[in-house]
Motif scaffolding. Structure first.
Motif, PDB file in Angstrom:
ATOM      1  N   GLU A  48     -19.162 -15.324 -11.873  1.00  0.00           N
ATOM      2  CA  GLU A  48     -20.520 -15.026 -11.425  1.00  0.00           C
ATOM      3  C   GLU A  48     -20.707 -13.569 -11.043  1.00  0.00           C
ATOM      4  O   GLU A  48     -21.782 -12.999 -11.253  1.00  0.00           O
ATOM      5  CB  GLU A  48     -20.859 -15.928 -10.233  1.00  0.00           C
ATOM      6  N   SER A  49     -19.670 -12.951 -10.479  1.00  0.00           N
ATOM      7  CA  SER A  49     -19.840 -11.623  -9.889  1.00  0.00           C
ATOM      8  C   SER A  49     -18.961 -10.552 -10.521  1.00  0.00           C
ATOM      9  O   SER A  49     -19.085  -9.374 -10.189  1.00  0.00           O
ATOM     10  CB  SER A  49     -19.522 -11.675  -8.396  1.00  0.00           C
ATOM     11  N   LEU A  97     -17.990 -13.117  -5.121  1.00  0.00           N
ATOM     12  CA  LEU A  97     -16.991 -12.131  -5.506  1.00  0.00           C
ATOM     13  C   LEU A  97     -15.615 -12.508  -4.979  1.00  0.00           C
ATOM     14  O   LEU A  97     -14.611 -12.387  -5.684  1.00  0.00           O
ATOM     15  CB  LEU A  97     -17.386 -10.739  -5.015  1.00  0.00           C
ATOM     16  N   ASN A  99     -23.030  -4.529  -5.690  1.00  0.00           N
ATOM     17  CA  ASN A  99     -21.696  -5.132  -5.764  1.00  0.00           C
ATOM     18  C   ASN A  99     -21.137  -5.519  -4.390  1.00  0.00           C
ATOM     19  O   ASN A  99     -20.056  -5.079  -3.989  1.00  0.00           O
ATOM     20  CB  ASN A  99     -20.718  -4.192  -6.489  1.00  0.00           C
ATOM     21  N   GLN A 112     -22.327  -6.982 -10.022  1.00  0.00           N
ATOM     22  CA  GLN A 112     -23.606  -7.325  -9.419  1.00  0.00           C
ATOM     23  C   GLN A 112     -24.330  -6.021  -9.064  1.00  0.00           C
ATOM     24  O   GLN A 112     -24.613  -5.744  -7.889  1.00  0.00           O
ATOM     25  CB  GLN A 112     -23.416  -8.191  -8.171  1.00  0.00           C
TER      26      GLN A 112
END
Length: 262
Positions: free
Chosen positions: A4-5, A32, A26, A21
């Protein structure tokens, strides 16, 4: 592996972990932390892994912790953070134990836990505009992501204490002077230089790199005699590797050694 990150790839022995991201800076959020743990566990299982490159998309390397996420529910916050730090800590620990050296490519801003993450890398390349911000003291907490372990080893205990307790912000030249940064690279050459360094490391004696990383990691807590014994044991293991034998034959034949990481 669905992430996802982060973005993750492995090419020519270099594992590239990209914080992805960018529209949010981020942040080190739950996604994360979980993704980084999964990526680190994946790296630990790969026999063809020979170097790690950590970089980021967008304007910043990382703004640090996601305070909007953390402050949604005060009662739930301690449990949420505990879970995040368990994942993040596992990732940092796994990456530190790999044979593969790690390179951080830092631009824009690295704050809070991002400083801990990159201080655990063997090499940090930074653009001239980068700022490294402690951040923890500004919200009344301690450092995480291995910050209290790796940072004193990079910059010394005095500098690390000042950085964390005074909630300091270092520009790139200051971070270089203190030892947090290995090289300051022009922004337009930063990504290429970091990848070139990672590929150089990937072409080296990976088993030897791993033994050296572990020796250096233990050196500040051991006596001289303990460290000498560890060095002797490490060399004994390495002398049994194909890389060491073949490199010695190459040197005797006045050829450039070629390492295969075994």
């Amino acid at each position: 592996m669905s992430l996802e990150s982060l973005k993750f790839s492995l090419e020519d022995g270099v594992a590239r972990i990209t914080l992805a991201q960018p529209d949010r800076g981020n942040p080190l959020d739950a996604a994360l932390c979980w993704d980084l743990r999964r990526v680190a566990e994946d790296c630990a299982q790969r026999s063809n892994l020979r170097a790690v490159l950590i970089d980021a998309e967008g304007r910043y390397f990382s703004v640090g912790g996601d305070l909007k996420l953390l402050t949604r529910d005060r009662g739930a916050m301690p449990a949420l953070v505990a879970g995040m730090l368990a994942d993040l800590g596992a990732a940092v620990s796994i990456l530190a134990r790999l044979d593969a050296p790690a390179v951080a490519c830092v631009h824009g801003l690295a704050a809070g836990g991002a400083v801990g993450l990159l201080s655990g890398c063997d090499f940090v390349l930074a653009g001239p505009e980068v700022r490294f911000v402690a951040a923890f003291g500004g919200i009344g907490v301690t450092g995480d992501t291995g910050c209290s372990y790796h940072l004193p080893r990079r910059v010394g205990m005095r500098r690390a204490t000042e950085f964390l307790l005074l909630n300091e912000s270092w520009d790139a030249p200051t971070a270089f002077e203190h030892g947090l940064v290995n090289r300051i690279v022009p922004a337009d050459a930063l990504a290429d230089e970091a990848l070139r360094l990672a590929r150089t490391l990937a072409g080296g004696p990976t088993r030897g790199h791993g033994e050296t990383r572990r020796l250096l990691g233990r050196s500040l807590s051991n006596t001289l005699d303990e460290q000498l014994a560890l060095e002797a044991a490490a060399i004994g293991r390495l002398l049994r590797t194909d890389d060491s034998w073949n490199a010695m034959q190459a040197v005797l034949a006045k050829r450039q050694p070629h390492f295969e990481g075994r």
